[in-house]
Write an enzyme that holds these catalytic residues in place. Sequence first.
Site, PDB file in Angstrom:
ATOM      1  N   ASP A  12       0.994  -1.216   0.059  1.00 57.32           N
ATOM      2  CA  ASP A  12      -0.083   0.028   0.072  1.00 57.32           C
ATOM      3  C   ASP A  12       0.757   1.258   0.056  1.00 57.32           C
ATOM      4  OD1 ASP A  12      -2.344   1.463   0.099  1.00 57.32           O
ATOM      5  OD2 ASP A  12      -2.057   1.965   2.090  1.00 57.32           O
ATOM      6  N   SER A  13       0.095   2.365  -0.316  1.00 53.02           N
ATOM      7  CA  SER A  13       1.172   3.485  -0.239  1.00 53.02           C
ATOM      8  C   SER A  13       1.610   3.789   1.272  1.00 53.02           C
ATOM      9  CB  SER A  13       0.255   4.730  -0.840  1.00 53.02           C
ATOM     10  OG  SER A  13      -0.914   4.758  -0.063  1.00 53.02           O
ATOM     11  N   CYS A  79      -4.532  -1.381  -1.790  1.00 50.61           N
ATOM     12  CA  CYS A  79      -4.774  -0.246  -2.107  1.00 50.61           C
ATOM     13  C   CYS A  79      -5.577  -0.270  -3.486  1.00 50.61           C
ATOM     14  CB  CYS A  79      -3.416   0.352  -2.367  1.00 50.61           C
ATOM     15  SG  CYS A  79      -3.281   1.994  -3.130  1.00 50.61           S
ATOM     16  N   GLU A 158      -3.075   9.367   7.151  1.00 46.37           N
ATOM     17  CA  GLU A 158      -1.793   8.773   7.526  1.00 46.37           C
ATOM     18  C   GLU A 158      -1.241   9.955   8.570  1.00 46.37           C
ATOM     19  OE1 GLU A 158       1.062   7.217   5.804  1.00 46.37           O
ATOM     20  OE2 GLU A 158      -0.458   6.112   5.005  1.00 46.37           O
ATOM     21  N   CYS A 185     -10.953   3.184  -0.686  1.00 47.70           N
ATOM     22  CA  CYS A 185      -9.658   3.410  -0.466  1.00 47.70           C
ATOM     23  C   CYS A 185      -9.484   2.850   1.019  1.00 47.70           C
ATOM     24  CB  CYS A 185      -9.367   4.895  -0.257  1.00 47.70           C
ATOM     25  SG  CYS A 185      -7.735   5.420   0.480  1.00 47.70           S
ATOM     26  N   HIS A 187      -7.188   3.429   3.118  1.00 50.27           N
ATOM     27  CA  HIS A 187      -7.077   4.029   4.343  1.00 50.27           C
ATOM     28  C   HIS A 187      -8.534   4.677   5.213  1.00 50.27           C
ATOM     29  CE1 HIS A 187      -2.753   4.753   2.574  1.00 50.27           C
ATOM     30  NE2 HIS A 187      -2.754   5.935   3.538  1.00 50.27           N
TER      31      HIS A 187
HETATM   32  N1  DGL Z   1      -4.879   3.345   0.313  1.00 47.39           N
HETATM   33  C1  DGL Z   1      -4.838   3.581  -0.809  1.00 47.39           C
HETATM   34  C2  DGL Z   1      -6.099   3.282  -1.470  1.00 47.39           C
HETATM   35  O1  DGL Z   1      -6.782   2.239  -1.252  1.00 47.39           O
HETATM   36  C3  DGL Z   1      -4.250   5.009  -1.342  1.00 47.39           C
HETATM   37  C4  DGL Z   1      -4.536   6.181  -0.875  1.00 47.39           C
HETATM   38  C5  DGL Z   1      -3.359   7.330  -1.332  1.00 47.39           C
HETATM   39  O2  DGL Z   1      -2.267   6.849  -1.211  1.00 47.39           O
HETATM   40  O3  DGL Z   1      -3.975   8.091  -1.853  1.00 47.39           O
HETATM   41  O4  DGL Z   1      -6.838   3.821  -2.520  1.00 47.39           O
END
Ligand code: DGL
Length: 298
Positions: A12-13, A79, A158, A185, A187
Site C-alpha cells: 500500500d502507499s 490499495c 496518514e 480507499c 485508508h
Molecule cells: N490506500 C490507498 C487506496 O486504497 C491509497 C491512498 C493514497 O495513497 O492516496 O486507494
Amino acid sequence: MEIPSGGIGFFDSGVGGLTVLSACLEKLSASGVFRPVLYYGDNARAPYGGREEGEIAAFAEEAFSLFDDLRVSAAVIACNTVTAVCAERLRRKYPFPVVGAEPAVRPAARAGGEIFVLVTPATAKSVRLLSLCARTEGEFPSARLRIFPCPGLAGAVEEYISSDTPVPLSSLLPPGSPSAVVLGCTHYVFLKKEIAAFYGCTAFDGNDGIARELCRAIGFSRKPPPPTTAAHFFGVAPTTADPAPANSTCNSLSKNKRSRFFSKTGQKGDKKRGFSEIFFLGSGKNLNKRAYEQMFFR
Ligand code: DGL
C-alpha cells in the site's frame, strides 16, 4: 534480516493496507494458512491518490520487483488506487497470484438508493472503477452510484495514525444524505465508524472480499517452501526466540483510537494464535510496524 521465501506480500502507499492485512490475517488463520507476511508501505510518498498514473505504476513496480526477488507466493495490492491504475499490468508481469482491492459497490448497491463511492482522485478517474459502477448499476437498477474523489482524506488518515492529528471530516467528505457509502480507499477504513456516523448510514469496505480472494488465490498457487524459522510463520506459538511484544507501546496511537479500530483483532485473538513476525518493508516500515504492534500485541 533474513526474509524467508514463500511469503505473502502486501503493498500500500502507507497505513491503509494494514486494515486489509488485519482482515486477511483473520481469514488466513481461520483457514489454517500459515505463511510469512511482508508488508511494504511507501508512506514517505503517500498519498498516491493525487499523483499521475505513470508515477503510481512506477512506485508499485518497485514494491513488486522486491516481492519477486523475495520469492513471495502471492501478493495483495492493499490499495484501491494502485489496483485501479495497474493491477492488470502487475498480474501479467509477475509469476505469483496478485489480488487487488475493489470497492465494495455490489454489496452496497443491493439495497438500492443513492450510494456515495468515496475514492482517491486517481481511482475516481479510472476506467476500472467507472466500468465497475456501470456494471453494478445495470445489475441493481434501483441503485444510483455517485463517485466522489476525496482529495486530502488519505493524507489526513496518514497524519491521524502517525501523529494523532484529528481528521476534519466535514471539510473532507462530500455533503449529502446517501443511503449507503462505499469506502473505496483502504485508508478510509480506519474511519469507518466516523464516516458511517457522519452520514448516518452503513459504510461498506472491501476488506473481507480481499481476504476471501487471497485465500482462493493461495489455494491455487504452489505450496511455499518449508519454513526456515518457525517464528516467521503464523500459527506458531511464540517462543523465547520471538520478540516479547506484549508490553510494547505506541505513543503515537491514542488509546481511544486503538480500542476503536483494533479491538476486533487486537485484544485477544492474535497473540493467542501466535502471530509472531511480519516483515515490514518500504519507507514507512517503522510507522507501519508500530501501528501493527498496536493491532496485535497490545
Ligand atoms: N490506500 C490507498 C487506496 O486504497 C491509497 C491512498 C493514497 O495513497 O492516496 O486507494
